[in-house]
Write a protein that holds these residues in place. Structure first.
Motif, PDB file in Angstrom:
ATOM      1  N   GLY A   1       0.790  -1.227   0.000  1.00 34.24           N
ATOM      2  CA  GLY A   1       0.000   0.000   0.000  1.00 34.24           C
ATOM      3  C   GLY A   1       0.820   1.272   0.000  1.00 34.24           C
ATOM      4  N   ASP A   2       2.110   1.169  -0.309  1.00 36.03           N
ATOM      5  CA  ASP A   2       2.940   2.363  -0.414  1.00 36.03           C
ATOM      6  C   ASP A   2       2.818   3.017  -1.786  1.00 36.03           C
ATOM      7  OD1 ASP A   2       4.004   1.978   2.181  1.00 36.03           O
ATOM      8  OD2 ASP A   2       5.417   0.502   1.373  1.00 36.03           O
ATOM      9  N   ALA A   3       2.495   2.201  -2.787  1.00 38.16           N
ATOM     10  CA  ALA A   3       2.350   2.696  -4.155  1.00 38.16           C
ATOM     11  C   ALA A   3       1.036   2.203  -4.733  1.00 38.16           C
ATOM     12  CB  ALA A   3       3.517   2.239  -5.025  1.00 38.16           C
ATOM     13  N   ALA A   4       0.519   2.937  -5.705  1.00 41.50           N
ATOM     14  CA  ALA A   4      -0.779   2.603  -6.277  1.00 41.50           C
ATOM     15  C   ALA A   4      -0.692   1.570  -7.384  1.00 41.50           C
ATOM     16  CB  ALA A   4      -1.447   3.874  -6.818  1.00 41.50           C
ATOM     17  N   MET A   5       0.325   1.686  -8.259  1.00 44.12           N
ATOM     18  CA  MET A   5       0.367   0.883  -9.483  1.00 44.12           C
ATOM     19  C   MET A   5       1.779   0.434  -9.805  1.00 44.12           C
ATOM     20  SD  MET A   5      -1.899   3.362 -11.992  1.00 44.12           S
ATOM     21  CE  MET A   5      -1.302   4.904 -11.275  1.00 44.12           C
ATOM     22  N   GLN A   6       1.838  -0.596 -10.644  1.00 48.08           N
ATOM     23  CA  GLN A   6       3.086  -1.017 -11.260  1.00 48.08           C
ATOM     24  C   GLN A   6       2.785  -1.523 -12.665  1.00 48.08           C
ATOM     25  OE1 GLN A   6       5.023  -4.525  -9.643  1.00 48.08           O
ATOM     26  NE2 GLN A   6       7.027  -3.946 -10.436  1.00 48.08           N
ATOM     27  N   ILE A   7       3.604  -1.119 -13.626  1.00 43.40           N
ATOM     28  CA  ILE A   7       3.535  -1.679 -14.967  1.00 43.40           C
ATOM     29  C   ILE A   7       4.559  -2.798 -15.024  1.00 43.40           C
ATOM     30  CG2 ILE A   7       3.830  -1.264 -17.437  1.00 43.40           C
ATOM     31  CD1 ILE A   7       1.430   0.193 -16.303  1.00 43.40           C
ATOM     32  N   MET A   8       4.074  -4.028 -15.108  1.00 38.78           N
ATOM     33  CA  MET A   8       4.989  -5.171 -15.062  1.00 38.78           C
ATOM     34  C   MET A   8       4.275  -6.396 -15.618  1.00 38.78           C
ATOM     35  SD  MET A   8       8.012  -6.196 -14.429  1.00 38.78           S
ATOM     36  CE  MET A   8       8.589  -4.586 -13.831  1.00 38.78           C
ATOM     37  N   GLY A   9       5.065  -7.328 -16.146  1.00 44.22           N
ATOM     38  CA  GLY A   9       4.506  -8.577 -16.647  1.00 44.22           C
ATOM     39  C   GLY A   9       3.851  -9.379 -15.537  1.00 44.22           C
ATOM     40  N   ASP A  10       3.148 -10.453 -15.933  1.00 46.73           N
ATOM     41  CA  ASP A  10       2.332 -11.150 -14.942  1.00 46.73           C
ATOM     42  C   ASP A  10       3.136 -12.011 -13.963  1.00 46.73           C
ATOM     43  OD1 ASP A  10       2.978 -13.269 -16.645  1.00 46.73           O
ATOM     44  OD2 ASP A  10       0.980 -13.398 -17.517  1.00 46.73           O
TER      45      ASP A  10
ATOM     46  N   PHE B   1       3.115 -30.110 -14.346  1.00 47.73           N
ATOM     47  CA  PHE B   1       4.068 -29.016 -14.168  1.00 47.73           C
ATOM     48  C   PHE B   1       3.520 -27.711 -14.719  1.00 47.73           C
ATOM     49  CE2 PHE B   1       7.489 -26.367 -15.969  1.00 47.73           C
ATOM     50  CZ  PHE B   1       8.086 -25.983 -14.782  1.00 47.73           C
ATOM     51  N   GLN B   2       2.910 -27.751 -15.900  1.00 45.56           N
ATOM     52  CA  GLN B   2       2.374 -26.539 -16.509  1.00 45.56           C
ATOM     53  C   GLN B   2       1.376 -25.846 -15.582  1.00 45.56           C
ATOM     54  OE1 GLN B   2       2.552 -25.012 -19.931  1.00 45.56           O
ATOM     55  NE2 GLN B   2       4.574 -25.964 -19.801  1.00 45.56           N
ATOM     56  N   GLU B   3       0.539 -26.631 -14.914  1.00 46.46           N
ATOM     57  CA  GLU B   3      -0.442 -26.038 -13.998  1.00 46.46           C
ATOM     58  C   GLU B   3       0.230 -25.484 -12.745  1.00 46.46           C
ATOM     59  OE1 GLU B   3      -4.660 -27.535 -12.917  1.00 46.46           O
ATOM     60  OE2 GLU B   3      -3.362 -28.354 -11.342  1.00 46.46           O
ATOM     61  N   THR B   4       1.009 -26.318 -12.067  1.00 44.49           N
ATOM     62  CA  THR B   4       1.587 -25.911 -10.790  1.00 44.49           C
ATOM     63  C   THR B   4       2.562 -24.752 -10.951  1.00 44.49           C
ATOM     64  OG1 THR B   4       1.414 -28.211 -10.063  1.00 44.49           O
ATOM     65  CG2 THR B   4       2.741 -26.736  -8.716  1.00 44.49           C
ATOM     66  N   PHE B   5       3.420 -24.835 -11.972  1.00 45.71           N
ATOM     67  CA  PHE B   5       4.398 -23.773 -12.202  1.00 45.71           C
ATOM     68  C   PHE B   5       3.703 -22.438 -12.441  1.00 45.71           C
ATOM     69  CE2 PHE B   5       7.021 -21.069 -14.850  1.00 45.71           C
ATOM     70  CZ  PHE B   5       8.290 -21.185 -14.308  1.00 45.71           C
ATOM     71  N   ASN B   6       2.708 -22.437 -13.314  1.00 47.88           N
ATOM     72  CA  ASN B   6       2.078 -21.170 -13.691  1.00 47.88           C
ATOM     73  C   ASN B   6       1.167 -20.606 -12.611  1.00 47.88           C
ATOM     74  OD1 ASN B   6       2.958 -20.483 -16.549  1.00 47.88           O
ATOM     75  ND2 ASN B   6       2.464 -22.646 -16.739  1.00 47.88           N
TER      76      ASN B   6
ATOM     77  N   GLU C   1      -9.651 -24.372 -13.919  1.00 47.72           N
ATOM     78  CA  GLU C   1     -10.338 -24.406 -12.630  1.00 47.72           C
ATOM     79  C   GLU C   1      -9.561 -23.734 -11.509  1.00 47.72           C
ATOM     80  OE1 GLU C   1     -12.201 -27.718  -9.499  1.00 47.72           O
ATOM     81  OE2 GLU C   1     -11.322 -28.357 -11.407  1.00 47.72           O
ATOM     82  N   LYS C   2      -8.260 -23.959 -11.439  1.00 46.81           N
ATOM     83  CA  LYS C   2      -7.467 -23.451 -10.315  1.00 46.81           C
ATOM     84  C   LYS C   2      -6.908 -22.050 -10.564  1.00 46.81           C
ATOM     85  CE  LYS C   2      -6.068 -28.038  -8.675  1.00 46.81           C
ATOM     86  NZ  LYS C   2      -4.909 -28.927  -8.381  1.00 46.81           N
ATOM     87  N   PHE C   3      -7.101 -21.512 -11.771  1.00 47.44           N
ATOM     88  CA  PHE C   3      -6.531 -20.212 -12.107  1.00 47.44           C
ATOM     89  C   PHE C   3      -7.490 -19.086 -11.747  1.00 47.44           C
ATOM     90  CE2 PHE C   3      -4.063 -23.130 -14.645  1.00 47.44           C
ATOM     91  CZ  PHE C   3      -2.782 -22.597 -14.591  1.00 47.44           C
ATOM     92  N   ASP C   4      -6.920 -17.930 -11.369  1.00 48.00           N
ATOM     93  CA  ASP C   4      -7.740 -16.809 -10.918  1.00 48.00           C
ATOM     94  C   ASP C   4      -8.209 -15.942 -12.091  1.00 48.00           C
ATOM     95  OD1 ASP C   4      -5.599 -15.138 -11.641  1.00 48.00           O
ATOM     96  OD2 ASP C   4      -4.787 -15.090  -9.619  1.00 48.00           O
ATOM     97  N   THR C   5      -8.897 -14.859 -11.741  1.00 46.27           N
ATOM     98  CA  THR C   5      -9.510 -14.008 -12.769  1.00 46.27           C
ATOM     99  C   THR C   5      -8.471 -13.332 -13.662  1.00 46.27           C
ATOM    100  OG1 THR C   5      -9.622 -12.203 -11.148  1.00 46.27           O
ATOM    101  CG2 THR C   5     -11.595 -13.562 -11.420  1.00 46.27           C
ATOM    102  N   CYS C   6      -7.322 -12.990 -13.097  1.00 44.90           N
ATOM    103  CA  CYS C   6      -6.271 -12.370 -13.908  1.00 44.90           C
ATOM    104  C   CYS C   6      -5.761 -13.351 -14.959  1.00 44.90           C
ATOM    105  CB  CYS C   6      -5.114 -11.900 -13.027  1.00 44.90           C
ATOM    106  SG  CYS C   6      -5.524 -10.537 -11.907  1.00 44.90           S
ATOM    107  N   ALA C   7      -5.581 -14.606 -14.560  1.00 47.35           N
ATOM    108  CA  ALA C   7      -5.120 -15.623 -15.495  1.00 47.35           C
ATOM    109  C   ALA C   7      -6.167 -15.889 -16.567  1.00 47.35           C
ATOM    110  CB  ALA C   7      -4.789 -16.910 -14.746  1.00 47.35           C
ATOM    111  N   HIS C   8      -7.446 -15.927 -16.169  1.00 43.46           N
ATOM    112  CA  HIS C   8      -8.511 -16.125 -17.146  1.00 43.46           C
ATOM    113  C   HIS C   8      -8.517 -14.997 -18.175  1.00 43.46           C
ATOM    114  CE1 HIS C   8     -11.160 -18.895 -14.397  1.00 43.46           C
ATOM    115  NE2 HIS C   8      -9.978 -19.408 -14.686  1.00 43.46           N
ATOM    116  N   SER C   9      -8.346 -13.776 -17.694  1.00 41.96           N
ATOM    117  CA  SER C   9      -8.296 -12.623 -18.595  1.00 41.96           C
ATOM    118  C   SER C   9      -7.130 -12.740 -19.560  1.00 41.96           C
ATOM    119  CB  SER C   9      -8.181 -11.336 -17.770  1.00 41.96           C
ATOM    120  OG  SER C   9      -8.012 -10.211 -18.601  1.00 41.96           O
ATOM    121  N   SER C  10      -5.986 -13.196 -19.037  1.00 37.24           N
ATOM    122  CA  SER C  10      -4.801 -13.352 -19.869  1.00 37.24           C
ATOM    123  C   SER C  10      -5.007 -14.434 -20.922  1.00 37.24           C
ATOM    124  CB  SER C  10      -3.595 -13.699 -18.992  1.00 37.24           C
ATOM    125  OG  SER C  10      -2.401 -13.685 -19.734  1.00 37.24           O
TER     126      SER C  10
END
Length: 415
Positions: free
Chosen positions: A254-263, A325-330, A345-354
């Motif tokens: 909570g010290d900064a609002a945003m970051q431009i960075m890869g996932d 491995f593909q699932e657990t690693f990512n 199933e195990k991936f979150d909304t950011c991953a679904h969007s990606s």
């Protein structure tokens, strides 16, 4: 290509087996942050279950510059590791020099041509033969935000770079750092690339893949540099030399609002126990919602001696593409699987969007290789762009017009 070839002129191409244990793989990589270390340990565990010995050779540094220096040194001595984290055109450079081993048998048994998107499989091949295995696909053009900081600042998530300036002023006035950033050349280039991407896929392709002198000197490029310098005004004074994951922690805390960075930044949120959509939110970088800049992490396989070590190397390549491995690693890393048709199933909304954006952009021409992360151009060209971009970012007196001229000249000289 020239830079790598020159640095390896004196290489003796006979590669000695430096291991004394049967079935050993030495893996050179730069996955050293919390989320990344947890990710690579998954692969290490799978290899040990197969009865092989994993020799970890981790070299810290977010973009891998230090790791590549070490790799060149090892190659010059005739003793490269069995596997190394390499990506993009650099795979072709090492392949041209004769260092990489053929993985076609593993790929055929695993149906890699079927389970991998073509843009991924093409990157893993040298002269039509597999020489590397992809562990994931990263989306680079992400904006990570702390919603609580935005609420306290009365600001909204920016959807254009013009709006970014407006919202950043509100955040700054509320006493927060608008943009968490680390002053390293590759991070500067990541931010610069995201700003350039707002100009569209045609402009991006022409500038960073076609390396068009006309585009590099265009008014649009001058405008990109102009915006880049404005954004510089919204990072804190302690940014110089800061590692990317430390910048991510500023958003987490909570010290900064945003970051431009890869996932890969999401891996840090996950490691900190934060939940997507609650503790943090993810949006495409301003003005880039229809586009997807990709960075594919991969492990290239170098020629080694000894049947046991070669078998271990082949098993390593096979395990990388298996669903477990593909699932657990990512899930740990924050990226999405390189392999198609994986369960979501195990991936979150950011991953679904990606995942959705990856598939959509691949059919619209908006799936673009990241210049900042070694996917678009040779290491020589990338280095030339890095130098101009980071020097401009840190030089208050340099004008956008001068920067554009320097960029065009530097790119031309490195081709």
């Amino acid at each position: 290509m020239k830079k790598l070839a020159l640095s390896l002129t004196a290489v003796a191409f006979s590669i000695s087996a430096a291991t004394t244990h049967a079935g050993e793989v030495e893996v050179l990589h730069w996955w050293t942050s919390g989320g990344e270390a947890a990710s690579i340990n998954v692969l290490k565990g799978l290899m040990e279950e197969e009865g092989h010995t994993w020799k970890d050779f981790a070299v810290a540094g977010g973009a891998g510059e230090s790791a590549m220096t070490v790799l060149k040194s090892r190659a010059i001595s005739g003793n490269p590791p069995a596997s190394a984290q390499i990506k993009g055109p650099t795979i072709q450079e090492w392949g041209d020099l004769g260092f990489l081993t053929n993985l076609d048998d593993v790929a055929k048994k695993g149906d890699w041509d079927v389970v991998l998107p073509q843009v991924v499989s093409n990157t893993m091949k040298h002269e039509g033969h597999y020489v590397a295995a992809p562990v994931n696909v990263h989306r680079v053009n992400w904006l990570w935000a702390n919603p609580e900081v935005f609420r306290k600042s009365g600001a909204s998530i920016p959807t254009t770079w013009k709006q970014f300036i407006t919202e950043a002023d509100k955040i700054k006035a509320a006493g927060f750092t608008p943009l968490a950033h680390g002053g390293q050349a590759w991070q500067d280039a990541t931010l610069f690339e995201a700003i350039a991407l707002e100009k569209g896929a045609k402009f991006y392709n022409s500038a960073f893949i076609g390396l068009s002198d006309t585009t590099l000197r265009s008014e649009d490029m001058i405008d990109v540099f102009r915006t880049f310098k404005k954004v510089r005004g919204y990072v804190d004074s302690g940014f110089s030399g800061r590692d990317w994951n430390i910048a991510t922690s500023m958003v987490i805390n909570g010290d900064a609002a945003m970051q431009i960075m890869g996932d890969w930044a999401k891996g840090e949120f996950t490691a900190a126990g934060k939940k997507a959509g609650i503790d943090y939110v993810c949006y495409p970088a301003p003005g880039t919602s229809e586009m997807f800049t990709f960075n594919i992490d991969s492990l290239a396989m170098f020629k080694v001696k000894g049947e046991d070590n070669q078998k271990a190397q082949q098993d390593l390549a096979r395990l990388i593409l298996e669903p477990e491995f593909q699932e657990t690693f990512n899930l740990n890393k924050g990226s999405i699987p390189a392999r198609l048709n994986m369960s979501r199933e195990k991936f979150d909304t950011c991953a679904h969007s990606s995942m959705d954006s990856f598939l959509a952009s691949s059919s619209t021409g908006n799936l673009l290789p990241s210049m900042a992360h070694g996917m678009a151009a040779s290491s020589m060209v990338q280095g030339a762009i890095y130098d101009v971009v980071t020097n401009y970012f840190n030089d208050e007196s340099m004008t956008p017009e001068v920067a554009v001229d320097k960029l065009a000249r530097a790119v031309k000289a490195s081709m």
